[in-house]
Enzyme design. Sequence first.
Site, PDB file in Angstrom:
ATOM      1  N   ARG A  50      81.617  49.295  66.814  1.00 28.21           N
ATOM      2  CA  ARG A  50      81.575  50.678  67.289  1.00 28.21           C
ATOM      3  C   ARG A  50      82.775  51.040  68.178  1.00 28.21           C
ATOM      4  NH1 ARG A  50      76.255  51.899  70.130  1.00 28.21           N
ATOM      5  NH2 ARG A  50      75.858  49.795  69.388  1.00 28.21           N
ATOM      6  N   GLY A 192      71.223  42.134  78.671  1.00 32.43           N
ATOM      7  CA  GLY A 192      71.526  42.156  77.234  1.00 32.43           C
ATOM      8  C   GLY A 192      70.400  41.650  76.361  1.00 32.43           C
ATOM      9  N   LYS A 210      59.627  40.441  63.757  1.00 30.86           N
ATOM     10  CA  LYS A 210      59.857  38.988  63.695  1.00 30.86           C
ATOM     11  C   LYS A 210      58.662  38.237  63.108  1.00 30.86           C
ATOM     12  CE  LYS A 210      62.962  39.180  67.721  1.00 30.86           C
ATOM     13  NZ  LYS A 210      62.952  39.175  69.192  1.00 30.86           N
TER      14      LYS A 210
END
Length: 426
Positions: A50, A192, A210
């Site tokens: 990005r 993060g 998941k």
Amino acid sequence: GKNIMGKKLGIGLAGFGVVGRGIYEVLAENSPLIAARAGADFSIQHIVCRHPERAQSLVGSTIPVGGDTRALIENPNVDIVIEVMGGIEPAKSLILGALESGKSVITANKALLALHGNEIFDCAKNFGVNVYYEASVAGGIPIIKALREGLSANRIESIVGIINGTTNYILSAMRDSALTFPQALKIAQEKGYAEADPTFDIEGLDAGHKITLLASLAFNTPVCFMPENMEGITQISPEDIAFAQSVGCSIKLLAIAKNLNGQIQCCVHPTLVDNDNFLAHVNGAMNGVFVQTNALGPSFYYGAGAGGKPTASAVIADLIDCARGNAPIQPAPTTEAFYLPPKEIQSQYYLRLTASSNEQLQRVQNYFEGFAIPIEKETRSNQCWMVLTKPIKENTLQSLISELNQLEDLDKPIKVLRKESMLMGI
Ligand code: HSE
């Protein structure tokens, strides 16, 4: 030194966020041992992300960096594509495009695979290449390898895991550091761990993506994502956490996949876990997965479930597999696959019922008999009755609660928490 096979493999890296940078770093840091184990030298040949200018300044001017995924697929120096950008598009087109041009793909994109995995695995098969996705579940823990390789001789009975680092971080901080929900979420984002949109984390959808992938591998079914079976932690209050502690439990967001006589239960919900189970001690952003199988019996997997380098560890292990030509077992359709809808999901339930008189409490107890709800454990003090049911269907629980809600002189809202007991003790 130079590896004896001298094979050179070019990587196209899509995504240069926390995970993309982790891959770049681990590839550089462990380069000789990775080359020796893979029998190949890897080099990044193309990056799309990005903010290309940021990535370019880090990796230097020799590697093309841009925003166009098509250019990455068409770059003749790219042999293997790593997708760690997340989201559905352009990730999906990138992956299908890479597979169609004969390039194997390694991805950490659990949301994409949970929604479009069947199409992607089919495409890989048709073009004679592979999709590897160890990093998409439980970060660095090799749980997919465990299911595909280490446990491949077993019938898998159940998988119960803490597989979302963000929510586990929040629940641990609320219990141990008296942080509020927003404070804890903010820290998880700064570190993060969280998804770009943390709704997926806190609403149980990330863990749901998941567990859907694990269930398809464990039970040999197509990928079948049922968001209606996924519940998050936004309703969990400090009072619930205190209640859990008073009965010797922790509240964990559990992802559960069970084979119940051929019917598959695949769900995510906040759950009481006894403090003498391993899963109660999986704290912070760590993940833990308990697997019950018919030959090995119980086994437990623990490690970092999110973050740059832990996720890179799983991505690069796949890269090494790919270079060695190891074709992974993929989820396969069977005609018998039946996934239980929400009403049929079974759980044990812990209820705390407080009435204004003994007579009223007796009436409450009569309702349990009326619905034929089996009780595992109960304690009563004054007008407070705490009861743990045996596994019952969600449907039965809902009918009971709506009847109890009609009663006067009973404290409302009625406190109910699920409990998971079939776990591995410490
Ligand atoms: N948002 C995810 C988590 C990242 O918190 O576990 C790892 O998949």
